[in-house]
Design a protein around this motif. Sequence first.
Motif, PDB file in Angstrom:
ATOM      1  N   ASP A  18       0.843  -1.199   0.000  1.00 29.57           N
ATOM      2  CA  ASP A  18       0.000   0.000   0.000  1.00 29.57           C
ATOM      3  C   ASP A  18       0.880   1.251   0.000  1.00 29.57           C
ATOM      4  O   ASP A  18       0.900   2.012   0.973  1.00 29.57           O
ATOM      5  CB  ASP A  18      -0.908  -0.027   1.240  1.00 29.57           C
ATOM      6  CG  ASP A  18      -2.008   1.019   1.183  1.00 29.57           C
ATOM      7  OD1 ASP A  18      -2.326   1.486   0.066  1.00 29.57           O
ATOM      8  OD2 ASP A  18      -2.550   1.359   2.247  1.00 29.57           O
ATOM      9  N   SER A  83       2.210  -4.254  -4.837  1.00 31.05           N
ATOM     10  CA  SER A  83       1.329  -3.095  -4.974  1.00 31.05           C
ATOM     11  C   SER A  83       0.391  -3.295  -6.158  1.00 31.05           C
ATOM     12  O   SER A  83       0.796  -3.771  -7.216  1.00 31.05           O
ATOM     13  CB  SER A  83       2.165  -1.835  -5.183  1.00 31.05           C
ATOM     14  OG  SER A  83       1.367  -0.749  -5.593  1.00 31.05           O
ATOM     15  N   MET A  88       5.047   2.106  -6.473  1.00 30.88           N
ATOM     16  CA  MET A  88       5.794   0.930  -6.022  1.00 30.88           C
ATOM     17  C   MET A  88       6.967   1.346  -5.147  1.00 30.88           C
ATOM     18  O   MET A  88       7.650   2.335  -5.431  1.00 30.88           O
ATOM     19  CB  MET A  88       6.314   0.150  -7.235  1.00 30.88           C
ATOM     20  CG  MET A  88       7.146  -1.065  -6.878  1.00 30.88           C
ATOM     21  SD  MET A  88       7.955  -1.775  -8.330  1.00 30.88           S
ATOM     22  CE  MET A  88       8.951  -3.054  -7.560  1.00 30.88           C
TER      23      MET A  88
END
Length: 376
Positions: A18, A83, A88
């Motif tokens: 996340d 992700s 990223m």
Amino acid sequence: MATELPAAIELRHRAHADPRASGDEEDTAALVVEALGAGEGVQVAKTGRAVLLPGSAGGPAVALRSELDALPVTERTGVAWASQSDLMHACGHDVHLAALVAVCRSAVEIGVPKPILALLQPREETSPSGAFDVVGSGVLAEHDVDAVIGAHVQPRLTQGVVSAAPGPVNASTDEFEVIVHGQGGHAGYPHLLRDPILALSQVVVSLQQLASRRIDPIFGAVCSIGRIQAGAAANVVPNHASAFGSLRLMRAADRDVALDALAEIVQGTAKAHGCTAELRISPCEPVLHNDPGLATRAQAWLARTPRIDVDTEFRSFGADDFAHYCGATRGLMMFVGLGDSAGAPSLHDERFLPQDTAVGLVANALIAGYLAAMES
């Protein structure tokens, strides 16, 4: 510290799955603060946090820095915790954050003499940088920080190698834009035009002599063009053409020489093709200088750490805003090897994914840096 690693690795997976962009890291900061379990700390550089862990002997604090932000890269690693957004953690910041948490939780458990300032820094990947704003906020002076320690994963070093080199270890960087103005028109009548694309192409080629012929090769320089922009049709010569690049140097004294040479090459080459040119410079980061005393003492502590080999020479023409801390107090940036194998994904690559064992290696590097600062 070994007992803290499983939870730290789980935290790494959560942060990796996340990610947040530079300047939008509040959620990541809150996640790490919760894992630290040492209070909310104070807000720094808008979206960062600084959390103080008291030491039994008091006195000046040692700051341990980790970065919060991710990159605008679409991940292609295939792991379950990859992700799913267009962001990223392709530079290892998730590993650094997890390692910081493992070190700080261990420090609270066993007790340490010097206070630790857990520095969760935003905007390492953009300019103006988060480190510049952290220094400007006064938080280092407020907590009497006399050393800042950082560690960064590095795929160019063999796994298990940690580098703690004195002096310059990362280059300064200035980003620049070249805009060549010419006279566009029909591609079939080049003798009536002043082709800005041709002129810009020669500028790009000529800029390569800046590093090889203008700067002492012992210290080196890198001038790279990352983007060229011109035209909209194959049969139309445009009026303007632009190039965007970066200039990197390992010695601050070379910067004025290099910038003067950059302007001379741009203007002279454009003029030779009947064009004019603009040069816009955007200063980014200074040279990152490791404190020699901290580096030497950290080398000694690393040498005592099982399964770690010490490197004392590694340097990189990458740039890191950690350099701003080194200008404000003593600083030490170490590099933690991931495995220098042919074809391995590099930093910022969509496939870049350090093994979870890197969390422990980075944590041991931070501990060595803390102990080096504590000795002095």
